[in-house]
Design an enzyme around this catalytic site. Structure first.
Site, PDB file in Angstrom:
ATOM      1  N   CYS A 234       1.322  -0.757  -0.420  1.00  0.00           N
ATOM      2  CA  CYS A 234       0.203  -0.282  -0.035  1.00  0.00           C
ATOM      3  C   CYS A 234       0.484   1.164  -0.151  1.00  0.00           C
ATOM      4  CB  CYS A 234      -0.712  -0.323   1.778  1.00  0.00           C
ATOM      5  SG  CYS A 234      -1.659   1.419   2.233  1.00  0.00           S
TER       6      CYS A 234
ATOM      7  N   CYS B 154       0.592   3.961   2.823  1.00  0.00           N
ATOM      8  CA  CYS B 154       1.447   3.374   3.839  1.00  0.00           C
ATOM      9  C   CYS B 154       2.519   3.364   3.977  1.00  0.00           C
ATOM     10  CB  CYS B 154       1.107   2.444   4.023  1.00  0.00           C
ATOM     11  SG  CYS B 154      -0.689   1.196   4.060  1.00  0.00           S
TER      12      CYS B 154
END
Ligand SMILES: Cc1cc2nc3c(=O)[nH]c(=O)nc-3n(C[C@H](O)[C@H](O)[C@H](O)COP(=O)(O)OP(=O)(O)OC[C@H]3O[C@@H](n4cnc5c(N)ncnc54)[C@H](O)[C@@H]3O)c2cc1C
Lengths: 111, 425
Positions: free
Chosen positions: A32, A35
């Site tokens: 991600c 993230c």
């Protein structure tokens, strides 16, 4: 430089639920992008809040951690949850800039 | 300041007493990372005049090394008023980490890169580190342009692509991997980078003064804007409340949480199509809701969607509402589907495209077209002198917003900026 703790399903209870200090848990995964953007922000905040707040991360890609991800109803990452006395008292969804998250934490923690 | 080689434990004790800030580099012979560190260490010694820089041949003073817990080379340890500090560096040591600790230790800032007022000076500041920014940085590095790249996600938007099949040399690669490869290349060229966003821009007599979200300030002669685009939202009243509670803008990030569930993908472009295909690997059922009568984009993806029996496309339909209080329960359709206006889903992935963020564009005073894209000329210049733009944020490349076109615009911009700076000299 970082004081961010890496959590596992085995250490979650001791490090988060039974922690004396409040704990900000970052539910994240390597796939991600946002993230990844969060990671250096949390590294820096872990130094800034050292002694007042523990910052920890749990990789939800790990199959062993998926139970925790579903307990805490993670449906979107990065998801940051602030734990006090074993309870979630606040959550922050999606990427936050350092100054913004820092200010929100100061307010929430009353420090 | 000169680096002092310490030959004995007594000498070390003496130096430790005499210097408030002390750094020791334990090195060995035949040690490639030690050799790599040497020029960086020398540079640091000139940047931090208040710090005493020393070196110890580790094998020569083994007992001292062991006493300090040093068991490998190179290892750099730091002392303040005679006390060893918690931070230490070893192995492949990066200049940035060294600067970080030295700044913290001595309370001084790196003078070489910052002027007295704390403002970093540069000839070029690249805003954004997606494919456009990274390519420009690679070219600029090879032209030896003095530059800084500021961005908070190496690889940019493509990090959220699960499969890229149209970038030459890569038959099939994930966006994350391709991003990492691009980031590695720019890191190897030692391009100065700041992991943050630019939040403020001010024009002045020598160029532009930029401020980052970290509070860093940069005075630059030229600016290359490659900040890309941000996801378009549906604009529905309860949308923001349901983000992370079923509503998502990134299928690759959040798809895994919808294992064996029912999801909707909203949109009909390449990004929506690839999102559907990706989600069909995890979810039980994927409804793709699109306002037009046929999907757009690459035929290769559209064919795969048609063949995939987990995906059902609902054409000529718009999502006009989201149902659910604390958790998304369904999407409200403009036209009933199988008799119902509410399509029950556990997740909704909004893939209706993206658009430039206007805040920097407006601060820089850039002219835009009707879609808010920065108007650029063939050489990637904008209406403001000293400002170039490249990649998804521009109206260039015939409005074809892809990795390869972003790279291409980045390369053109870097070359043109180089020529501009040469002329100014
Ligand atoms: C799901 C998906 C799949 C895709 N698949 C493909 C594909 O298969 N093939 C293909 O060619 N293209 C694909 N694309 C498109 C491709 O990702 C983009 O065209 C490309 O990333 C554009 O590059 P860019 O550098 O212009 O902008 P971006 O990639 O958007 O990068 C912009 C960068 O700027 C940073 N930034 C933003 N604001 C600021 C600020 N204020 N200060 C500093 N930095 C800032 C961002 O963090 C980001 O790192 C896909 C896109 C998506 C979303």
């Amino acid at each position: 430089m970082s004081k961010v703790i890496t959590l596992t399903d085995a250490t979650f209870e001791a490090e988060v639920l039974n922690s004396e200090l409040p704990v900000l848990v970052d539910f994240w995964a390597p796939w991600c992008g946002p993230c990844r953007m969060m990671a250096p922000v949390l590294d820096e905040l872990s130094l800034a809040f050292d002694g007042k707040l523990k910052i920890a991360k749990l990789d939800v890609e790990n199959p062993a951690h998926q139970g925790l991800a579903s307990t805490y109803r993670i449906q979107s990452i990065p998801a940051l949850k602030l734990f006090k006395g074993g309870q979630v008292v606040k959550e922050y969804l999606g990427y936050r800039e350092k100054a913004m998250l820092g200010a929100e934490l100061v307010q929430e923690l009353d420090i | 300041m000169e680096i002092q080689y310490i030959k004995s434990a007594e000498e070390f004790e003496q130096i430790k007493k005499e210097n408030e800030f002390l750094v020791v580099d334990f090195f060995s012979e035949d040690c490639p990372p030690c050799e790599k560190l040497a020029p960086i260490y020398e540079k640091m010694a000139t940047i931090f005049p208040t710090v005493k820089f020393t070196k110890i041949f580790r094998q020569g003073l083994r007992p001292l090394a062991e006493l300090l817990g040093v068991s490998g080379s190179p290892t750099v340890v730091f002392f303040k008023s005679g006390a060893i500090q918690e931070e230490r560096l070893s192995g492949e040591i990066k200049e940035n980490d060294l600067v970080f600790i030295l700044e913290k230790l001595s309370g001084a800032s790196a003078e070489e890169i910052k002027t007295e007022d704390g403002v970093r000076k540069t000839d070029l500041c690249i805003i954004g580190n997606g494919p456009a920014g990274i390519t420009a940085a690679i070219y600029a590095a090879r032209y030896k342009v003095d530059q800084i790249m500021v961005g908070d996600l190496a690889g940019g938007l493509m990090t959220s692509s699960h499969k890229i099949c149209n970038f030459p040399s890569q038959t099939e690669i994930s966006g994350m991997e391709l991003s990492q490869m691009m980031a590695d290349q720019v890191n190897a060229l030692e391009v100065p980078q700041i992991n943050a966003r630019i939040s403020k821009v001010e024009k002045n007599s020598t160029g532009y003064l930029l401020e980052t979200t970290n509070g860093d300030q940069i005075q630059t002669k030229t600016v290359l804007l490659t900040a890309g685009t941000k996801h378009r939202h549906l604009g529905l009243p309860n949308e923001e409340d349901l983000v992370g509670r079923g509503v998502s803008y990134c299928a690759t990030c959040d798809g895994a949480f919808f294992n064996n569930k029912t999801v909707a993908v909203i949109g009909g472009s390449d990004t929506a199509n690839t999102a559907s295909l990706y989600l069909a690997q995890v979810a039980n059922k994927v409804y793709q809701v699109y306002r037009k009568g046929a999907l757009r984009g690459e035929t290769a993806w559209i064919d795969q969607i048609k063949e995939n029996n987990k995906i059902q496309v609902i054409y000529n339909t718009e999502v006009i509402g989201l149902s659910g209080e604390n958790q998304l329960e369904g999407v409200v359709l403009s036209t009933p589907f199988e008799g119902n206006t509410v399509l029950k889903v556990d997740g909704a992935f909004v893939e209706i495209g993206s658009e430039p963020d206007l805040s920097l564009i407006n601060q820089l005073g850039l002219a835009t077209d009707e879609g808010n894209y920065v108007i650029t000329a063939k050489d990637q210049t904008t209406n403001q002198s000293g400002v170039w733009a490249a990649g998804d944020i521009t109206n260039g490349s015939n409005n074809f917003r892809q990795i390869i076109t972003a790279c291409s615009e980045g390369a053109i911009a870097a070359q043109n900026i180089f020529e501009y700076l040469q002329r100014k000299k």
